[in-house]
Motif scaffolding. Structure first.
Motif, PDB file in Angstrom:
ATOM      1  N   ASN A 185       8.334   1.633  15.585  1.00 15.35           N
ATOM      2  CA  ASN A 185       8.189   0.419  14.783  1.00 15.35           C
ATOM      3  C   ASN A 185       9.553  -0.009  14.258  1.00 15.35           C
ATOM      4  O   ASN A 185      10.420   0.838  14.001  1.00 15.35           O
ATOM      5  CB  ASN A 185       7.256   0.665  13.592  1.00 15.35           C
ATOM      6  CG  ASN A 185       5.957   1.330  13.985  1.00 15.35           C
ATOM      7  OD1 ASN A 185       5.285   0.883  14.908  1.00 15.35           O
ATOM      8  ND2 ASN A 185       5.606   2.411  13.293  1.00 15.35           N
ATOM      9  N   ASP A 192      -0.685  -1.299  12.515  1.00 12.24           N
ATOM     10  CA  ASP A 192      -0.935   0.096  12.893  1.00 12.24           C
ATOM     11  C   ASP A 192      -2.250   0.220  13.660  1.00 12.24           C
ATOM     12  O   ASP A 192      -2.344   0.938  14.667  1.00 12.24           O
ATOM     13  CB  ASP A 192      -1.002   0.984  11.644  1.00 12.24           C
ATOM     14  CG  ASP A 192       0.364   1.343  11.090  1.00 12.24           C
ATOM     15  OD1 ASP A 192       1.373   1.154  11.801  1.00 12.24           O
ATOM     16  OD2 ASP A 192       0.427   1.810   9.933  1.00 12.24           O
ATOM     17  N   ASP A 228       5.838   5.345   6.197  1.00 17.88           N
ATOM     18  CA  ASP A 228       6.361   5.957   7.411  1.00 17.88           C
ATOM     19  C   ASP A 228       6.311   7.481   7.314  1.00 17.88           C
ATOM     20  O   ASP A 228       5.874   8.161   8.247  1.00 17.88           O
ATOM     21  CB  ASP A 228       7.801   5.496   7.640  1.00 17.88           C
ATOM     22  CG  ASP A 228       8.451   6.189   8.818  1.00 17.88           C
ATOM     23  OD1 ASP A 228       8.065   5.890   9.964  1.00 17.88           O
ATOM     24  OD2 ASP A 228       9.339   7.037   8.592  1.00 17.88           O
ATOM     25  N   THR A 251       9.772   4.691  12.132  1.00 16.30           N
ATOM     26  CA  THR A 251       9.960   3.303  11.713  1.00 16.30           C
ATOM     27  C   THR A 251      11.427   3.053  11.401  1.00 16.30           C
ATOM     28  O   THR A 251      11.985   3.641  10.467  1.00 16.30           O
ATOM     29  CB  THR A 251       9.112   2.969  10.478  1.00 16.30           C
ATOM     30  OG1 THR A 251       7.728   3.201  10.779  1.00 16.30           O
ATOM     31  CG2 THR A 251       9.290   1.516  10.068  1.00 16.30           C
TER      32      THR A 251
END
Length: 689
Positions: free
Chosen positions: A169, A433, A479, A487
């Motif tokens: 991410n 997510d 995260d 992330t």
């Protein structure tokens, strides 16, 4: 302006030949006014992308060649033009045909011409050749040569390729207008020290602790001072740009949609990694410059209806083809109902772009309760206000101010239930997510740092910076709890505001001092009329150096910044600004604007009329009559500015572990694009081994 569009083939005339003399692009021509900043000095021939342009391999863009007839409105001939890349005619190299457009425009050469009565202008005829929607096919360097008549120009372009994402991410946080001094000021008012040490006290800000620090130069091509459009566009395309321009190389035509485009990160994701989610969160209108830079292509950032449509439908048109797929953010949260209503009256959830988006599969929410209760996995559209969303202070502390204007997303009534920035960001992350197992890219903008620094409402701006900082912590914690180290976080500003602090102010003492020193000066010898404007008694409340003691902390026992009316405040301000007054204290009520805040100056139509008798292009402002008594600030901006403006300084760049090594340096804003592209693993997969 006259314009015509026709397709032509230059295969025969663009013979392969060496160009004996080349005019190398060099430093910008000095001056405030310019015919066209893509022109090399002394030249009538320009090519964009400009010399030094860098791309990701396979990134789409348009090529534009402009030939000018300076001083004559007739369009010049391009017969016999040579346009080569690596020694091959461009149309053969890219396998497409040239189009030709002609137009004319006028410009002023300097301030004496622009402000003359009447203004003096020079006509320019233009012929433009364009190749639309092409890409450099391999990784490496490409040499461009253009020649016609006595005009010569050359350029070097290059590409980089990234094969593997550095993180699952990627979050791009933008603190709009967030100068380095604002970060320091926010820390001082929110983090108690232990005998002067932050590290031994409450610590540094969350954003300062991300891992690595760099610097970004945010200037564009046309000017040393940037705006949010071209600076944000540089982050999303890797190209320097023009004020007001979004993901295009500005040309000189009047059509705001014909300018040469460059593919954005989000468009590349949709084309190359379609299973990766894209999210856009902002406290501004969703069509405003920074969010629009994720997906839009226009010369004019105020094209709000066009921008709202491009997010859904893309930028392709019959006239100017563009194959990049529409971005259609998986989650799209902010303000901007004035565009989403699309002129419908009355406006509601079944009219305008609201209907278009829901017909395309979006769920629409319009307040924080609906956002909080939404449990789906998108796509989600949230529009919470008519224009920009209000600041954290008015959303949370002085909510009575929200009822003073019609700011609902449907243009009637107030917007009393606006979500906070962290609520929107975490909703977006949780949704993505669940929706996209291959990861996501989120652009999240704390917009009103900038929007409050413009009218010099410093406390509201710093409160929104602290809201951004709390949001960073929530993302870092999320995260760590769900996918540790997966992330990548990049945080920066699109440009700076010229804010700094030089001491502290005892506001109680300040308020008790007279605005005028006439009681001391009247009747005294040696006193000049200018001495009455010094305001010495007011200024005695400002402490500098050893008198610059510590200010009141704004954080309450629950960790929220609620104590904005303490006695000891920062003596801070802007290097620029309109004619105004400042008392170093937050204005609780009688706030105006979009978002609500201080209003330091107003346009003065009477004075403007007087000055325009001699200078037709001038505008004049004066102090807002509702401003409280305070220190007088002599205006340092152009006469028509009613707020302060952006400034020159570089902005901070903060990155966490997955991309930290890429950010420990000073970079042009175009390099931020490359950092993000590397984080996302964008490039031509056929060249990955």
């Amino acid at each position: 302006m006259v314009m015509k569009l026709l397709a032509v083939s230059l295969v025969g005339s663009l013979a392969v030949s060496a160009v004996a003399a080349q005019y190398q692009p060099s430093n910008p021509t000095p001056g405030q006014f310019s015919r066209y900043r893509a022109l090399p000095q002394g030249s009538n021939l320009a090519v964009v992308p400009v010399d030094g342009a860098e791309f990701v391999t396979g990134q789409h863009f348009d090529i534009s060649i402009e030939l000018h007839n300076d001083g004559n409105a007739a369009s010049p001939s391009v017969d016999g033009i040579i346009a080569e890349i690596n020694g091959v005619p461009m149309d053969q190299f890219f396998g497409t045909s040239w189009t030709t457009q002609t137009w004319n425009f006028t410009y002023s050469k300097d301030a004496s011409e622009y402000f003359a009565n009447p203004p003096k202008t020079t006509p320019v005829g233009v012929t433009r050749l364009a190749l639309r929607d092409i890409a450099l096919p391999t990784t490496g360097d490409f040499n461009v040569t253009i020649a016609v008549g006595k005009e010569r120009v050359s350029a070097s372009w290059s590409t980089r390729n990234y094969c593997k994402p550095l993180a699952k991410n990627t979050v791009m946080f933008i603190g709009d207008g967030m100068a380095p001094a604002m970060i320091s000021a926010a820390r001082f008012i929110s983090r108690p020290t232990k005998f002067g040490k932050f590290a031994k006290g409450a610590g540094f800000l969350n954003l300062e602790n991300l891992g690595s620090v760099g610097k970004v130069s945010p200037n564009g091509i046309d000017s040393i001072i940037t705006d949010s459009a071209n600076s944000a566009a540089a982050y999303h395309t890797g190209q320097k740009g023009w004020v007001n321009a979004l993901n295009v190389y500005a040309d000189t035509s009047a059509d705001t949609l014909d300018d040469p485009k460059v593919e954005t990160l989000a468009e590349m994701l949709r084309r190359l990694r379609p299973n990766v989610c894209v999210g856009v969160v902002t406290t501004s209108a969703l069509w405003d410059a920074t969010p629009a830079a994720v997906f839009s292509h226009t010369r004019r950032r105020s094209d709000s209806l066009v921008i709202a449509g491009q997010a859904l439908n893309g930028a392709n048109s019959t006239k100017y083809p563009w194959s990049a797929p529409p971005v259609r953010p998986d989650v799209f949260l902010g303000g901007g109902g004035n565009a989403w209503c699309k002129g419908a009256s009355p406006c509601n959830a079944t009219t305008g772009y609201y209907a278009d988006y829901t017909n395309a599969g979006y769920t629409f929410v319009s307040d924080k309760d609906q956002l909080s209760s939404y449990q789906g996995n998108g796509p989600l559209l949230g529009v919470f206000t008519n224009g920009h969303m209000e600041t954290w202070i008015d959303r949370n502390l002085w909510t009575e101010n929200l009822d003073t204007k019609k700011n609902s997303p449907f243009l009637t009534g107030s917007a009393l239930k606006q979500p906070n920035f962290d609520d929107m960001v975490m909703k977006a992350i949780n949704l993505m997510d669940a929706r996209c197992s291959e990861g996501w890219f989120l652009m999240a903008e704390a917009a009103s740092i900038d929007k409050m620094m413009h009218p010099m409402d410093y406390d509201r701006g710093l409160a929104d910076l602290l809201e951004l900082d709390r949001t960073v912590k929530k993302v870092v914690d999320h995260d760590a709890a769900h996918y540790p180290g997966q992330t990548a976080i990049l945080l920066t500003a699109d440009h700076a505001q010229g804010y700094d602090v030089w001491g502290t102010v005892d506001t109680k003492f300040f308020n008790n001092q007279p605005t005028s020193d006439s009681s001391i000066l009247d009747g005294q010898t040696g006193v000049q009329s200018s001495d009455y404007s010094l305001q010495i008694q007011k200024r005695m409340a400002i402490g500098e150096y050893d008198f610059a003691g510590w200010m009141d902390i704004v954080i309450d026992a629950n960790g929220n910044p609620t104590n904005w009316q303490g006695q000891y405040k920062l003596a801070g301000g802007k290097v620029d600004g309109p004619q105004s007054r400042d008392n170093f204290q937050i204005r609780k009520n009688n706030v105006k604007g979009n978002p609500l805040g201080r209003n330091p100056a107003v346009s003065n139509k009477a004075l403007t009329g007087l000055f325009q008798k001699q200078y037709p292009n001038v505008a004049v402002n004066s102090v807002d009559p509702d401003e409280p008594e305070g220190l007088n600030f002599n205006g340092r901006n152009s006469g028509g500015e009613v707020t302060s403006v952006h400034t020159l300084q570089a902005v901070d760049l903060y990155c966490n572990a997955p991309i930290a090594r890429l950010c420990r340096r000073a970079v042009d804003n175009t390099e931020v694009f490359q950092i993000l592209a590397q984080s996302l693993g964008l490039g031509d997969p056929k060249q990955c081994y």
